[in-house]
Design an enzyme around this catalytic site. Structure first.
Site: not given
Lengths: 468, 242
Positions: A214, A217, A236, A239, A367
Site C-alpha cells: 500500500c 501505509c 489494503c 488502512c 542501465d
C-alpha cells in the site's frame, strides 16, 4: 518590459531553429525551447496563460503520447483549437518549443486548449510554470531507473508537485494504486477511470509488479483481479485504501480482429468505445482520453466516435511490406511495454524473424538490467514459431545473453553490430513475418534504414501494441 | 540436487536481479547438475543450512525495511549457515542488510543483521554507472562488469572486498574497493545482473556449492561466447584492458 523579453526570446528561438534546420542538425524539437528559456525563463508561463479554455498535462510512464494524441484528436474534432507538443518532446524544452511554434510573431497564441504530454521527471518544473487546469496520470511503471532513482522517488516528486497546485482537476487511473493515491496525497479533486478486469485482460508480467504494498501505509495489497502488471482491483487491509469507484467504468471488453471495444458507464449513461488497436493497454489510453474530454463537457458519443479512426503516432507500431512479407516495427522501453510486445509476437501463428535493437544512451536509460525483468522465458516453450533472433545496438551482446538464459537455443541467436546488416538478416530471414523491436534511440536509425528497403503500409499499422 | 533459495523474489525485484538466480540454475542445468529453486516469501520459516545457494537482491527503501524485520527473526539460522560455508550472493540492498547498520542522513542508525563486519552511510549523491572490477577467484584474476546504482556508501571493517575497482565507484567511491567476501558469501553493488555476463564467477559459486555438498566439483566448460562479448564490449568502453 516583460513583453520585450518574450519577443526577444521568441525571435531568437525562431532564428536558432531556422539555423539548425539549415545546418541539418536534428528535428529541432528542443533547441528553440532551450534558447527561449535561457533568454527569458518566464516565457512558458506567458504562453500557458493564453489558452482560452484550459491547459492539460498528461503524465505517467506508459501511454503518455497515445493518450495525449487521442485527447487532442477528440477535442479537435469537437471544434476546438488545440495546441499539442510533438511526440516525445516532453521535457520543459520540448513543451516550450510547442508554444513557440504556435505563437504568432508577437507572441500571441490562438488556441482553446493546450494539451501537453510531460515526462514524469520533468513534471514538477513544467507544472510549476504552466499551472495546468487538468492533470491526467496514466500509470507508474519502472522506466529508466538510473535517470530517476527508484520509482518511489518519481511518484513522490509528482505528488509533491500536485500538492503545490491550486484548483487543478485530476483525471486518474483508478486501477493503479500508485496513481490512485494522488488524490489523497495532493488534496486535489479527482475523477477516476477504470477498467473492470475481465477475460480479455492479460496477466503477463505479474513477476515485475511495481506495487505490492500500500503506497499509503505500507501493508501488503490484496488484489481481487489484475488487468496487467499492478493494474487491477486492489484493497489494503491495513488502512482500507482501495481502488476508487471509477466515474468512468469500462467493462465488457473484447478484441475483434484489429478492433478493441468495450462499454463505458458514466453517471446514468452507457456508451460504446471502439479503437483500431490491439490490447488492453491501448484501451486504457483511449479511456483516459475520452474521460478527460467528457470532463470538458464534450459529448460522450462524440468523444468515442473521434477515436474510431485514431491513427497511431509514427514509429510506435509501424507496418511495412518487404517483398510481400509483413514487417512490424515497435518501440520497447520498459518491462511492461516489452512484455506487451512479446504478447503480440506470440499472437502470431506463423514463423517469425525477430530483431531486437538495444541502446543504452541517456534517453534509453543507461542501465539495461530492466531486460531481465522482461518475461522472455515465455519464448522457451514457443520456440518453433521463431526462426531467428537478431540482436543489434550498443548492447547487442547483452540482449543475446538475455535470450540465451531465457532458454532460446544459442543457434537461433545472432549478434550483428552493424544495424543495416542486422535489418537485412531480419527481413530476408526464413520466417513469414518479421518483427523489429527497438529502444528509443535505436528506433529512428532502424526506421530510416527499413524505410529504404521496405514499403510503409499506411492505415493498417495498429496490430502492434503502443507502449508510450 | 543443488537447492537454491531465492529470498523474497516478490519484494526484492529491482533492476532485474532475478537474472542471477536464472544464471546459476541454467548453468547447472546445462551441465546436467540437478537444481531446484525455492522462492521464500515474507513470513516463511527458512532453514538456511539446508540450502546450497542463497540469493538476496535489493529493493526500494520501503521493501527493504519490511524484509529486514522478517529476516531478523531468523538471523541465527542464516548466520550459522554462512559460517558453515553456505554460498551466498547478496546484491545492493541485500549486501547492506548483512552488515552492522545503515546510517541515515540525520545520524540515526538502522541496525542490519550484523552478520558481516561492514556498515553503510547514506550518501548525498547516488553512485550510478557502469563498473569494472578485478576479482581473484581461486588464485585466478578475472574482470567482471556491471551497473551500480546506490545511495549508500559502504565501508568494510573486518571483511575482505570482493574486488578492486578498475572503473566506476564501487563501495563508496573513495577506497577503490567493491563488494565484500566472507567465506562463501559474496556481496556486491553490481546489477546488470552480475552473474549472467560474468560466467567465471557463476561457475566458481556453483563449484563451491558442489564442494560444500560433497559432490564432484569439477566444472565442465560451456560455450560462453555471448557472455564474453558482452563483458568485453563493456571493458573496452570503460577503457579497461580485457
Amino acid at each position: 518590459m516583460r513583453w520585450i523579453m518574450v519577443l526577444l526570446a521568441l525571435w531568437t528561438a525562431r532564428a536558432a531553429q531556422r539555423l539548425s534546420l539549415t545546418l541539418g542538425k536534428g528535428k529541432g524539437s528542443s533547441l528553440p525551447g532551450m534558447v527561449a528559456l535561457k533568454i527569458y525563463p518566464g516565457i512558458l508561463r506567458w504562453f500557458a496563460g493564453q489558452s482560452r479554455l484550459g491547459t492539460v498535462m498528461v503524465t505517467g510512464t506508459n501511454g503518455k503520447t497515445t493518450t495525449n494524441n487521442m485527447l487532442a484528436q477528440i477535442i479537435n474534432s469537437s471544434g476546438y483549437k488545440v495546441l499539442v507538443n510533438s511526440e516525445g518532446a516532453n521535457l520543459i524544452t520540448g513543451v516550450t518549443t510547442a508554444f513557440i511554434r504556435s505563437a504568432n510573431l508577437w507572441g500571441k497564441l490562438d488556441c482553446d486548449y493546450a494539451v501537453l504530454e510531460v515526462d514524469e521527471a520533468a513534471f514538477p518544473t513544467v507544472a510549476a510554470r504552466v499551472h495546468p487546469d487538468t492533470v491526467v496520470v496514466t500509470n507508474f511503471f519502472r522506466d529508466q531507473l538510473d535517470r530517476y532513482g527508484e520509482l518511489d522517488t518519481t511518484v513522490g516528486m509528482v505528488a509533491q508537485a500536485l500538492n503545490n497546485l491550486n484548483g487543478t482537476k485530476l483525471v486518474l487511473n483508478a486501477d493503479d494504486p500508485l496513481v490512485a493515491q494522488l488524490e489523497q496525497k495532493s488534496g486535489l479533486k479527482a475523477q477516476y477511470y477504470g477498467l473492470d478486469p475481465g477475460s480479455e485482460t492479460t496477466h503477463v508480467g505479474a513477476e515485475t509488479r511495481e506495487a505490492k504494498f500500500c503506497p499509503l501505509c505500507g501493508a501488503l495489497l490484496n488484489y481481487k483481479a489484475y488487468n496487467y502488471s499492478q493494474l487491477g482491483d486492489f484493497k489494503c487491509h491495513g488502512c482500507g485504501f482501495e481502488r476508487p469507484q471509477p466515474h468512468f467504468r469500462a467493462h465488457s471488453m473484447r478484441q475483434t480482429g484489429d478492433l478493441f471495444q468495450g462499454e463505458i458507464d458514466w453517471q446514468t449513461r452507457n456508451f460504446g468505445l471502439k479503437i483500431p488497436a490491439r490490447g488492453v493497454y491501448n484501451f486504457y489510453n483511449a479511456l483516459a482520453a475520452v474521460s478527460t474530454a467528457i470532463t470538458f463537457n464534450v459529448d460522450p458519443d462524440t468523444a468515442a466516435h473521434a477515436l474510431v479512426s485514431y491513427a497511431p503516432a509514427v514509429g510506435r507500431m509501424d507496418r511495412f511490406d518487404y517483398q510481400g512479407k509483413p514487417v512490424l516495427l515497435n518501440l520497447v522501453k520498459n518491462p511492461t511495454g516489452f512484455n506487451q510486445a512479446l504478447a503480440a509476437l506470440l499472437n502470431q501463428d506463423t514463423l517469425q524473424d525477430v530483431l531486437v535493437a538495444i541502446n543504452d544512451n541517456a534517453a534509453d536509460g543507461r542501465d539495461i538490467s530492466w531486460l531481465w525483468d522482461v518475461d522472455f522465458e515465455v519464448l522457451e516453450e514457443n520456440q518453433p514459431r521463431f526462426n531467428n533472433f537478431i540482436c543489434t545496438g550498443k548492447r547487442a551482446a547483452e540482449m543475446a545473453v538475455r535470450l540465451k538464459y531465457a532458454g532460446v537455443p544459442a543457434e537461433k541467436i545472432s549478434i550483428h553490430n552493424n544495424t543495416e546488416r542486422a535489418i537485412d538478416a531480419a527481413v530476408s530471414g526464413g520466417g513469414k513475418m518479421t518483427f523489429l523491436l527497438a529502444t528509443y534511440t535505436a528506433l529512428w536509425p532502424v526506421e530510416a534504414i527499413l524505410a529504404k528497403k521496405a514499403k510503409r503500409v499506411e492505415g493498417d499499422a495498429e496490430s502492434m501494441p503502443s507502449v508510450s | 540436487m543443488l537447492k537454491v533459495c531465492h529470498l523474497y523474489p516478490d519484494l526484492l525485484n529491482l533492476y532485474g536481479d532475478r537474472g542471477n538466480v536464472l544464471a546459476f540454475t541454467r548453468r547447472c542445468s546445462w551441465r546436467h547438475i540437478p537444481v531446484q529453486v525455492y522462492q521464500a516469501n515474507l513470513g516463511d520459516k527458512i532453514d538456511f543450512e539446508n540450502f546450497d545457494f542463497l540469493f538476496i537482491g535489493g529493493g526500494s527503501d520501503r521493501e527493504q525495511t519490511l524484509l529486514a524485520a522478517d529476516l531478523s527473526r531468523q538471523v541465527d539460522s542464516l548466520k550459522r549457515a554462512i559460517e558453515d560455508g553456505l554460498v551466498v550472493l547478496a546484491i545492493c540492498g541485500g549486501y547492506q542488510l548483512l552488515g552492522q547498520y545503515y546510517q541515515m542522513p540525520d545520524g540515526r542508525k538502522i541496525p542490519g543483521l550484523g552478520i558481516l563486519d561492514l556498515h553503510t552511510h547514506s550518501g548525498s549523491k547516488r553512485l550510478i554507472g557502469n563498473v569494472a572490477v578485478e576479482i581473484e577467484l581461486a588464485g585466478k584474476k578475472i574482470k567482471v562488469t556491471g551497473f551500480e546504482n546506490h545511495g549508500g556508501k559502504t565501508f568494510l571493517n573486518g571483511v575482505a572486498p570482493l574486488g578492486q575497482v578498475l572503473s566506476g565507484n564501487g563501495n563508496n567511491g573513495t577506497d577503490h574497493q567493491e563488494g565484500a567476501r566472507y567465506k562463501n558469501a559474496f556481496c556486491s553493488y553490481l546489477h546488470g545482473p552480475l552473474l549472467p555476463k560474468n560466467p567465471a564467477l557463476t561457475d566458481h559459486m556453483i563449484s563451491l556449492a558442489l564442494e560444500r555438498k560433497g559432490m564432484d566439483s569439477t566444472i565442465v566448460p560451456l560455450d560462453d561466447s555471448f557472455e564474453e562479448e558482452a563483458n568485453g564490449k563493456m571493458l573496452e568502453r570503460l577503457g579497461v584492458r580485457r
